[in-house]
Write an enzyme that holds these catalytic residues in place. Sequence first.
Site, mmCIF file in Angstrom:
data_model
loop_
_atom_site.group_PDB
_atom_site.id
_atom_site.type_symbol
_atom_site.label_atom_id
_atom_site.label_comp_id
_atom_site.label_asym_id
_atom_site.label_seq_id
_atom_site.Cartn_x
_atom_site.Cartn_y
_atom_site.Cartn_z
ATOM 1 C CG ASP A 134 -1.815 -1.203 1.323
ATOM 2 O OD1 ASP A 134 -2.387 -1.608 0.306
ATOM 3 O OD2 ASP A 134 -1.884 -1.779 2.420
ATOM 4 C CE LYS A 166 3.558 -2.699 -4.371
ATOM 5 N NZ LYS A 166 2.816 -2.319 -3.140
ATOM 6 N N GLY A 217 -3.782 -4.142 -4.591
ATOM 7 C CA GLY A 217 -4.662 -3.002 -4.840
ATOM 8 C C GLY A 217 -3.840 -1.788 -5.205
ATOM 9 C CG HIS A 218 -0.930 -1.694 -7.630
ATOM 10 N ND1 HIS A 218 -0.043 -2.301 -8.488
ATOM 11 C CD2 HIS A 218 -0.576 -2.113 -6.389
ATOM 12 C CE1 HIS A 218 0.799 -3.057 -7.792
ATOM 13 N NE2 HIS A 218 0.478 -2.959 -6.528
ATOM 14 N NE ARG A 248 5.891 -31.788 -6.350
ATOM 15 C CZ ARG A 248 6.731 -32.687 -5.840
ATOM 16 N NH1 ARG A 248 7.834 -33.013 -6.490
ATOM 17 N NH2 ARG A 248 6.470 -33.263 -4.686
ATOM 18 C CD GLN A 261 0.843 -8.919 -2.153
ATOM 19 O OE1 GLN A 261 1.693 -9.589 -2.707
ATOM 20 N NE2 GLN A 261 -0.395 -8.861 -2.604
ATOM 21 N NE ARG A 302 -4.099 0.837 2.747
ATOM 22 C CZ ARG A 302 -4.239 1.561 1.654
ATOM 23 N NH1 ARG A 302 -3.990 2.864 1.688
ATOM 24 N NH2 ARG A 302 -4.623 1.004 0.526
ATOM 25 C CG LEU A 319 6.683 14.921 1.798
ATOM 26 C CD1 LEU A 319 7.392 14.034 2.813
ATOM 27 C CD2 LEU A 319 7.679 15.482 0.783
#
Length: 421
Positions: free
Chosen positions: A13, A16, A40-41, A137, A217, A298, A325
Amino acid sequence: MKRLVVVGTQWGDEGKGKITDFLAQEADVVCRYQGGNNAGHTVIIDGVKHSLHLLPSGILNPNILNVMANGMVINPEAFYQEISQFNDFKLVISDRAHVVLPYHLEYDKASEHQKGDQKIGTTHKGIGPAYRDKASRVGMRVSTFVHPTRMKEKLLSLIEDANRELYGMGLGNLDFQSIYQNYQKYADFMRPYVADTSIVLNDMIKEDKKILFEGAQGVLLCLDHGTYPYVTSSSPTAASVPLNTGIAPWLVEGAVGVTKAYTTRVGSGPMPSEIHSSLADDIRIKGKEFGTTTGRPRRIGWIDTVILNHSKRVSGLTGIAMTLLDVLSGVDTLNICVSYTLDGKEIHSIPADIQDFERCTPNYITMPGWHEDITGVKHFDELPLNCKNYMEKIESLIDTKIVMFSVGPDRHQTIMKERVF
């Protein structure tokens, strides 16, 4: 640098998607190398919000080739729903990626429920169980999923095995016929996009194309280098890119680590610099700190340079992108976590044992904050003195330059300090 990885340096989060989208304006290829639709972008362009979960962040630019590589696990239904939002794009999907099927979601939810207070806090998207089947597998690759005849036989076998396991967990049976009918449609839809993406990427490298590698992530959720067991089921580190894409390790030329100007975490697990005051609520609301995938609030903490140095070491970070920022404007005093105390001793690294990490207490240095509105800033020199001092102190503590930063959610509110691509 022509091959650059965008890495989350915290618990995900970090922004990215925003940084990848910004850098992608100069890229030829954007490649998503791990995870599934638990990611989640969020990308905001001219005030319009785009929420991506599976697709690479370059999908918003019709001139960019988007690659979903072999390290991913792909939910066909989620893919269909997400890609249907877009009309003009270029996309290839690895034939070696694995498929998330309905029973993976059932396993995920049941497993979390059984853990009770010890639950990890997954998104219930079936990602962990899909990676489990891959490691065991028994999973289904995309190559099998889109095959005109082989998918049915494989799916029948998987559903029969899943129903036996679900029965043992006290859950009902899944109906093979209805799942097959739905997923056959998704397979038909996905088939034209499928290719050997290792060949595609290596051909792009031979042509000297610019490639951005994008993970989901953050490093602290890495299966190997994260806060185990409160982690995801793959590795988001830059080190995992070669394995998860099929390119040689020496072809990755650098990694930009994305960090917020503070720290956040979704789900359970230790977070030494967590803020336990009304300030956390203020930052959460101002920063819109609610999960893109789940909507969960969050957890909020001060920036933690122990974590940043850990991420730098295991991912070989060559630069930092600092996001949000502007959210810290108005905070009188800012704390920076520079070390931990464990059993009376100061340490500068993350303990491997989760119980030791839970007992760590943070050691801070403090810096004066700033009150100016910085959302219209276009250059580093325009920032308030205290803001510049804050960034420069973090640079010195992690011995890595902040090469870019953002002062708002929109694409145009991202500012380059140094050219990286």
